[in-house]
Design a protein around this motif. Sequence first.
Motif, PDB file in Angstrom:
ATOM      1  N   PRO A  21       0.811  -1.221   0.000  1.00  0.00           N
ATOM      2  CA  PRO A  21       0.000   0.000   0.000  1.00  0.00           C
ATOM      3  C   PRO A  21       0.842   1.269   0.000  1.00  0.00           C
ATOM      4  O   PRO A  21       1.963   1.276   0.490  1.00  0.00           O
ATOM      5  N   TRP A  22       0.287   2.295  -0.598  1.00  0.00           N
ATOM      6  CA  TRP A  22       0.893   3.621  -0.574  1.00  0.00           C
ATOM      7  C   TRP A  22       0.327   4.382   0.617  1.00  0.00           C
ATOM      8  O   TRP A  22      -0.861   4.296   0.913  1.00  0.00           O
ATOM      9  N   THR A  23       1.165   5.141   1.288  1.00  0.00           N
ATOM     10  CA  THR A  23       0.717   6.089   2.299  1.00  0.00           C
ATOM     11  C   THR A  23       0.680   7.447   1.630  1.00  0.00           C
ATOM     12  O   THR A  23       1.661   7.871   1.022  1.00  0.00           O
ATOM     13  N   THR A  24      -0.469   8.103   1.697  1.00  0.00           N
ATOM     14  CA  THR A  24      -0.639   9.416   1.071  1.00  0.00           C
ATOM     15  C   THR A  24      -0.895  10.442   2.155  1.00  0.00           C
ATOM     16  O   THR A  24      -1.789  10.269   2.986  1.00  0.00           O
ATOM     17  N   ILE A  25      -0.089  11.515   2.143  1.00  0.00           N
ATOM     18  CA  ILE A  25      -0.281  12.600   3.101  1.00  0.00           C
ATOM     19  C   ILE A  25      -0.323  13.925   2.356  1.00  0.00           C
ATOM     20  O   ILE A  25       0.249  14.058   1.278  1.00  0.00           O
ATOM     21  N   GLU A  26      -1.046  14.871   2.923  1.00  0.00           N
ATOM     22  CA  GLU A  26      -1.078  16.217   2.358  1.00  0.00           C
ATOM     23  C   GLU A  26      -0.359  17.135   3.319  1.00  0.00           C
ATOM     24  O   GLU A  26      -0.698  17.215   4.502  1.00  0.00           O
ATOM     25  N   LEU A  27       0.663  17.826   2.822  1.00  0.00           N
ATOM     26  CA  LEU A  27       1.445  18.743   3.636  1.00  0.00           C
ATOM     27  C   LEU A  27       0.742  20.089   3.739  1.00  0.00           C
ATOM     28  O   LEU A  27      -0.081  20.436   2.890  1.00  0.00           O
ATOM     29  N   GLU A  28       1.095  20.866   4.737  1.00  0.00           N
ATOM     30  CA  GLU A  28       0.424  22.154   4.951  1.00  0.00           C
ATOM     31  C   GLU A  28       0.648  23.138   3.817  1.00  0.00           C
ATOM     32  O   GLU A  28      -0.112  24.080   3.651  1.00  0.00           O
ATOM     33  N   ASP A  29       1.699  22.914   2.989  1.00  0.00           N
ATOM     34  CA  ASP A  29       1.941  23.807   1.855  1.00  0.00           C
ATOM     35  C   ASP A  29       1.160  23.391   0.605  1.00  0.00           C
ATOM     36  O   ASP A  29       1.309  23.982  -0.454  1.00  0.00           O
ATOM     37  N   LEU A  37       7.001   1.561   0.955  1.00  0.00           N
ATOM     38  CA  LEU A  37       8.199   0.865   1.397  1.00  0.00           C
ATOM     39  C   LEU A  37       8.333  -0.439   0.616  1.00  0.00           C
ATOM     40  O   LEU A  37       7.410  -1.251   0.598  1.00  0.00           O
ATOM     41  N   ASN A  38       9.460  -0.621  -0.068  1.00  0.00           N
ATOM     42  CA  ASN A  38       9.736  -1.867  -0.780  1.00  0.00           C
ATOM     43  C   ASN A  38      10.766  -2.664   0.005  1.00  0.00           C
ATOM     44  O   ASN A  38      11.832  -2.157   0.335  1.00  0.00           O
ATOM     45  N   ILE A  39      10.445  -3.931   0.275  1.00  0.00           N
ATOM     46  CA  ILE A  39      11.326  -4.813   1.018  1.00  0.00           C
ATOM     47  C   ILE A  39      12.296  -5.492   0.054  1.00  0.00           C
ATOM     48  O   ILE A  39      11.880  -6.040  -0.967  1.00  0.00           O
ATOM     49  N   GLY A  40      13.571  -5.444   0.361  1.00  0.00           N
ATOM     50  CA  GLY A  40      14.578  -6.103  -0.465  1.00  0.00           C
ATOM     51  C   GLY A  40      14.876  -7.514   0.033  1.00  0.00           C
ATOM     52  O   GLY A  40      14.639  -8.496  -0.649  1.00  0.00           O
ATOM     53  N   LYS A  41      15.379  -7.605   1.259  1.00  0.00           N
ATOM     54  CA  LYS A  41      15.726  -8.891   1.864  1.00  0.00           C
ATOM     55  C   LYS A  41      15.292  -8.897   3.322  1.00  0.00           C
ATOM     56  O   LYS A  41      15.217  -7.845   3.960  1.00  0.00           O
ATOM     57  N   VAL A  42      15.032 -10.109   3.848  1.00  0.00           N
ATOM     58  CA  VAL A  42      14.657 -10.273   5.255  1.00  0.00           C
ATOM     59  C   VAL A  42      15.580 -11.324   5.866  1.00  0.00           C
ATOM     60  O   VAL A  42      15.771 -12.400   5.295  1.00  0.00           O
ATOM     61  N   ALA A  56      14.907 -11.653  16.545  1.00  0.00           N
ATOM     62  CA  ALA A  56      15.123 -10.330  15.954  1.00  0.00           C
ATOM     63  C   ALA A  56      15.238 -10.496  14.441  1.00  0.00           C
ATOM     64  O   ALA A  56      15.749 -11.499  13.945  1.00  0.00           O
ATOM     65  N   TYR A  57      14.753  -9.514  13.702  1.00  0.00           N
ATOM     66  CA  TYR A  57      14.800  -9.533  12.243  1.00  0.00           C
ATOM     67  C   TYR A  57      15.519  -8.290  11.740  1.00  0.00           C
ATOM     68  O   TYR A  57      15.475  -7.228  12.362  1.00  0.00           O
ATOM     69  N   PHE A  58      16.163  -8.429  10.590  1.00  0.00           N
ATOM     70  CA  PHE A  58      16.789  -7.311   9.895  1.00  0.00           C
ATOM     71  C   PHE A  58      16.207  -7.282   8.498  1.00  0.00           C
ATOM     72  O   PHE A  58      16.111  -8.322   7.840  1.00  0.00           O
ATOM     73  N   VAL A  59      15.810  -6.097   8.049  1.00  0.00           N
ATOM     74  CA  VAL A  59      15.153  -5.960   6.755  1.00  0.00           C
ATOM     75  C   VAL A  59      15.848  -4.871   5.954  1.00  0.00           C
ATOM     76  O   VAL A  59      16.097  -3.777   6.471  1.00  0.00           O
ATOM     77  N   THR A  60      16.178  -5.168   4.692  1.00  0.00           N
ATOM     78  CA  THR A  60      16.683  -4.122   3.802  1.00  0.00           C
ATOM     79  C   THR A  60      15.484  -3.556   3.047  1.00  0.00           C
ATOM     80  O   THR A  60      14.594  -4.302   2.634  1.00  0.00           O
ATOM     81  N   THR A  61      15.461  -2.237   2.889  1.00  0.00           N
ATOM     82  CA  THR A  61      14.304  -1.585   2.274  1.00  0.00           C
ATOM     83  C   THR A  61      14.718  -0.482   1.316  1.00  0.00           C
ATOM     84  O   THR A  61      15.857  -0.007   1.336  1.00  0.00           O
ATOM     85  N   LYS A  62      13.752  -0.067   0.500  1.00  0.00           N
ATOM     86  CA  LYS A  62      13.903   1.077  -0.401  1.00  0.00           C
ATOM     87  C   LYS A  62      12.588   1.852  -0.343  1.00  0.00           C
ATOM     88  O   LYS A  62      11.512   1.244  -0.299  1.00  0.00           O
ATOM     89  N   ASN A  63      12.652   3.153  -0.341  1.00  0.00           N
ATOM     90  CA  ASN A  63      11.453   3.983  -0.324  1.00  0.00           C
ATOM     91  C   ASN A  63      11.125   4.483  -1.727  1.00  0.00           C
ATOM     92  O   ASN A  63      11.995   4.987  -2.420  1.00  0.00           O
ATOM     93  N   ASP A  64       9.873   4.328  -2.132  1.00  0.00           N
ATOM     94  CA  ASP A  64       9.384   4.958  -3.347  1.00  0.00           C
ATOM     95  C   ASP A  64       8.605   6.198  -2.924  1.00  0.00           C
ATOM     96  O   ASP A  64       7.770   6.126  -2.022  1.00  0.00           O
ATOM     97  N   ILE A  65       8.895   7.334  -3.572  1.00  0.00           N
ATOM     98  CA  ILE A  65       8.235   8.587  -3.215  1.00  0.00           C
ATOM     99  C   ILE A  65       7.715   9.252  -4.479  1.00  0.00           C
ATOM    100  O   ILE A  65       8.402   9.320  -5.496  1.00  0.00           O
ATOM    101  N   SER A  66       6.485   9.742  -4.408  1.00  0.00           N
ATOM    102  CA  SER A  66       5.864  10.469  -5.502  1.00  0.00           C
ATOM    103  C   SER A  66       5.320  11.778  -4.934  1.00  0.00           C
ATOM    104  O   SER A  66       4.707  11.792  -3.866  1.00  0.00           O
ATOM    105  N   LEU A  67       5.553  12.881  -5.644  1.00  0.00           N
ATOM    106  CA  LEU A  67       5.097  14.195  -5.182  1.00  0.00           C
ATOM    107  C   LEU A  67       4.153  14.830  -6.188  1.00  0.00           C
ATOM    108  O   LEU A  67       4.342  14.694  -7.397  1.00  0.00           O
ATOM    109  N   GLN A  68       3.168  15.542  -5.685  1.00  0.00           N
ATOM    110  CA  GLN A  68       2.357  16.457  -6.481  1.00  0.00           C
ATOM    111  C   GLN A  68       2.491  17.812  -5.799  1.00  0.00           C
ATOM    112  O   GLN A  68       1.955  18.024  -4.715  1.00  0.00           O
ATOM    113  N   VAL A  69       3.257  18.696  -6.427  1.00  0.00           N
ATOM    114  CA  VAL A  69       3.591  19.984  -5.833  1.00  0.00           C
ATOM    115  C   VAL A  69       2.756  21.074  -6.503  1.00  0.00           C
ATOM    116  O   VAL A  69       2.669  21.134  -7.731  1.00  0.00           O
TER     117      VAL A  69
END
Length: 88
Positions: A21-29, A37-42, A56-69
């Motif tokens: 899922p994508w998390t969508t937020i609207e900033l005050e501006d 969040l994309n999981i690479g390895k666990v 205990a677990y260790f997870v490698t991740t990558k963030n995908d970000i999209s902006l509408q400015v």
Amino acid sequence: MNGPNGPVDALELEFKVKSEPWTTIELEDGTTLRMRLNIGKVFRLEQYDQMTGEPAYFVTTKNDISLQVPSKLKKFQQFPKASNEDVA
């Protein structure tokens, strides 16, 4: 695998993604920010939480970000026009 304090015994686990899922937020501006969040390895570490006994677990991740400015926040950079010599 290498941990912050040196080598750590760990087992890499295979996994399948159930949802991304994508998390969508609207900033005050007025900017809309979408993140995922994309999981690479666990890895399951050989260490356990002393309070719960859970591994205990260790997870490698990558963030995908999209902006509408909003247009009012954008600053367009002007580039010099190419001459015929530059194009040839």
